[in-house]
Motif scaffolding. Structure first.
Motif, PDB file in Angstrom:
ATOM      1  N   LEU A 158       0.836  -1.196   0.000  1.00 24.09           N
ATOM      2  CA  LEU A 158       0.000   0.000   0.000  1.00 24.09           C
ATOM      3  C   LEU A 158       0.873   1.251   0.000  1.00 24.09           C
ATOM      4  O   LEU A 158       0.648   2.181  -0.778  1.00 24.09           O
ATOM      5  CB  LEU A 158      -0.910  -0.003   1.231  1.00 24.09           C
ATOM      6  CG  LEU A 158      -1.731   1.266   1.483  1.00 24.09           C
ATOM      7  CD1 LEU A 158      -2.703   1.518   0.345  1.00 24.09           C
ATOM      8  CD2 LEU A 158      -2.474   1.167   2.819  1.00 24.09           C
ATOM      9  N   GLY A 159       1.874   1.266   0.871  1.00 26.80           N
ATOM     10  CA  GLY A 159       2.768   2.418   0.932  1.00 26.80           C
ATOM     11  C   GLY A 159       3.543   2.620  -0.361  1.00 26.80           C
ATOM     12  O   GLY A 159       3.684   3.746  -0.846  1.00 26.80           O
ATOM     13  N   GLN A 160       4.041   1.528  -0.934  1.00 29.70           N
ATOM     14  CA  GLN A 160       4.777   1.632  -2.190  1.00 29.70           C
ATOM     15  C   GLN A 160       3.880   2.121  -3.322  1.00 29.70           C
ATOM     16  O   GLN A 160       4.325   2.877  -4.185  1.00 29.70           O
ATOM     17  CB  GLN A 160       5.400   0.277  -2.537  1.00 29.70           C
ATOM     18  CG  GLN A 160       6.557  -0.102  -1.616  1.00 29.70           C
ATOM     19  CD  GLN A 160       7.113  -1.484  -1.912  1.00 29.70           C
ATOM     20  OE1 GLN A 160       6.398  -2.484  -1.895  1.00 29.70           O
ATOM     21  NE2 GLN A 160       8.408  -1.558  -2.185  1.00 29.70           N
ATOM     22  N   ASP A 161       2.606   1.720  -3.310  1.00 32.38           N
ATOM     23  CA  ASP A 161       1.670   2.201  -4.326  1.00 32.38           C
ATOM     24  C   ASP A 161       1.422   3.696  -4.199  1.00 32.38           C
ATOM     25  O   ASP A 161       1.010   4.347  -5.162  1.00 32.38           O
ATOM     26  CB  ASP A 161       0.339   1.446  -4.225  1.00 32.38           C
ATOM     27  CG  ASP A 161       0.454  -0.004  -4.681  1.00 32.38           C
ATOM     28  OD1 ASP A 161       1.487  -0.352  -5.292  1.00 32.38           O
ATOM     29  OD2 ASP A 161      -0.479  -0.788  -4.417  1.00 32.38           O
ATOM     30  N   HIS A 162       1.674   4.228  -3.004  1.00 36.31           N
ATOM     31  CA  HIS A 162       1.548   5.679  -2.791  1.00 36.31           C
ATOM     32  C   HIS A 162       2.893   6.384  -2.925  1.00 36.31           C
ATOM     33  O   HIS A 162       3.012   7.560  -2.567  1.00 36.31           O
ATOM     34  CB  HIS A 162       0.943   5.962  -1.410  1.00 36.31           C
ATOM     35  CG  HIS A 162      -0.555   5.842  -1.371  1.00 36.31           C
ATOM     36  ND1 HIS A 162      -1.392   6.843  -1.811  1.00 36.31           N
ATOM     37  CD2 HIS A 162      -1.358   4.828  -0.966  1.00 36.31           C
ATOM     38  CE1 HIS A 162      -2.654   6.466  -1.651  1.00 36.31           C
ATOM     39  NE2 HIS A 162      -2.665   5.248  -1.148  1.00 36.31           N
ATOM     40  N   GLY A 163       3.910   5.667  -3.419  1.00 35.51           N
ATOM     41  CA  GLY A 163       5.189   6.309  -3.710  1.00 35.51           C
ATOM     42  C   GLY A 163       6.247   6.216  -2.635  1.00 35.51           C
ATOM     43  O   GLY A 163       7.316   6.815  -2.767  1.00 35.51           O
TER      44      GLY A 163
END
Length: 362
Positions: A26-31
């Motif tokens: 989730l965090g990686q999908d938000h950059g």
């Protein structure tokens, strides 16, 4: 019992690494970078990718701190996280819930086996008249992560309910302790629950009709059922490899938990006679009974150790008419009855309550 006085084992238990992977993705999908997400957790990339790895509750809480501190501008973060916890995220525990005969039995098992999930809240399920109230307790959690976790856990429960029902859960009311948030977040909550939440309430609570508890479950939607089937197939494959017709038959036996077909039904699905099917299996050095025993034996042991079901619950999920027949079969597979197997493996006797639970499905 006051939530602040809850015993630590009700929430502060080791859990599968899958929850950390969900949060980090989730965090990686938000950059965000993986380094940002794992800061101060003591976790490495290798540990995160270990399919059998486990994580402490406090490590998960630190991942959540990292998420919300670096993404304060995303008010729906907890909801987004919860919607990523699918039945198959929970492993064989998810299979056990999915294959429960009714929603009430699924809720009963899920509540009792909360320590097989990724929940950081604790919950109480209570039936009052014609309604069921599910209350989420979070006062034992650090204040800065509390709302995220409540949002995450409630969205995860709703996602699980939707997948085992095959349709959205028809809530009658949703109560939230928090003050009414922005219009954007209020709309997100409304879309998630299907009703507009009541804010500023005494509890974080969901309400639905008690009649739903007695409805037979449809084995979830085809996509989720297929994922669970793949998960079980991978487990059985690791124990005993099969090819040809034997593999086809064994795969079919795992497709519908609790409703295992007989040889005639499988032969009809394959457009051959049961006699022809038996001949093919004999040529491959297999038999229908042997394949059925393989599937049931492997899943029974895994459900006993990872989902901690009672013997009656395992019997139901493996399609046995009664628990006595299951116990006799288990003795044939392992040489000892299930109770002795549990004792030898150091497994706790199932059935003890994990949270307060007033609802008992009949």
């Amino acid at each position: 019992m006051n939530a602040k006085s809850l015993p630590r084992q009700l929430w502060d238990f080791r859990r599968g690494m899958a929850t950390a992977r969900v949060l980090c993705q989730l965090g990686q999908d938000h950059g965000l970078s993986l380094e940002q997400l794992l800061l101060h957790t003591g976790l490495s990339r290798a540990q995160l990718e270990d399919p059998k790895g486990e994580i402490e509750a406090q490590q998960e809480i630190q991942v959540i701190r990292n998420l919300i501190s670096t993404l304060p501008h995303v008010p729906t973060l907890g909801i987004e996280a919860g919607c990523r916890y699918h039945v198959t995220t929970y492993g064989l525990w998810g299979y056990a819930v999915l294959s429960s005969p009714t929603l009430g039995m699924a809720v009963s098992m899920a509540s009792r086996m909360l320590n097989q999930t990724f929940s950081l809240t604790t919950n109480e399920v209570e039936q009052v008249g014609e309604q069921v109230f599910v209350t989420y307790h979070a006062d034992h959690l650090p204040p800065e992560v509390r709302q995220f976790i409540v949002d995450r856990d409630r969205a995860a429960v709703l996602t699980l309910q939707r997948e085992i029902l095959g349709q959205p859960m028809p809530y009658q009311a949703v109560q939230m302790r928090r003050a009414e948030p922005s219009a954007e977040l209020t709309q997100a909550y409304t879309e998630l629950f299907g009703v507009r939440p009541q804010f500023g309430q005494a509890h974080d609570r969901s309400v639905f009709a008690a009649s739903l508890m007695h409805e037979p479950l449809p084995q979830a939607d085809p996509h989720t059922a297929a994922l669970c089937e793949q998960m079980c197939k991978k487990l059985v494959d690791a124990r005993s490899s099969r090819t040809g017709v034997a593999a086809q038959v064994r795969d079919r036996l795992m497709r519908t938990p609790g409703r295992i077909p007989d040889m005639e039904a499988i032969a009809a699905e394959m457009n051959i006679t049961s006699r022809t099917l038996r001949r093919h299996l004999t040529t491959e050095g297999a038999s229908f009974r042997t394949l059925l025993e393989e599937v049931r034996s492997t899943l029974a042991e895994e459900l006993m150790t990872t989902a901690s079901l009672t013997h009656s619950e395992i019997a139901e999920r493996l399609g046995y008419a009664d628990v006595t027949t299951f116990i006799e079969a288990f003795r044939r597979w392992k040489g000892v009855p299930p109770s002795e197997f549990r004792k030898a493996q150091g497994l706790l006797r199932p059935g003890g309550p994990v949270v307060r639970r007033r609802f008992i499905p009949r």
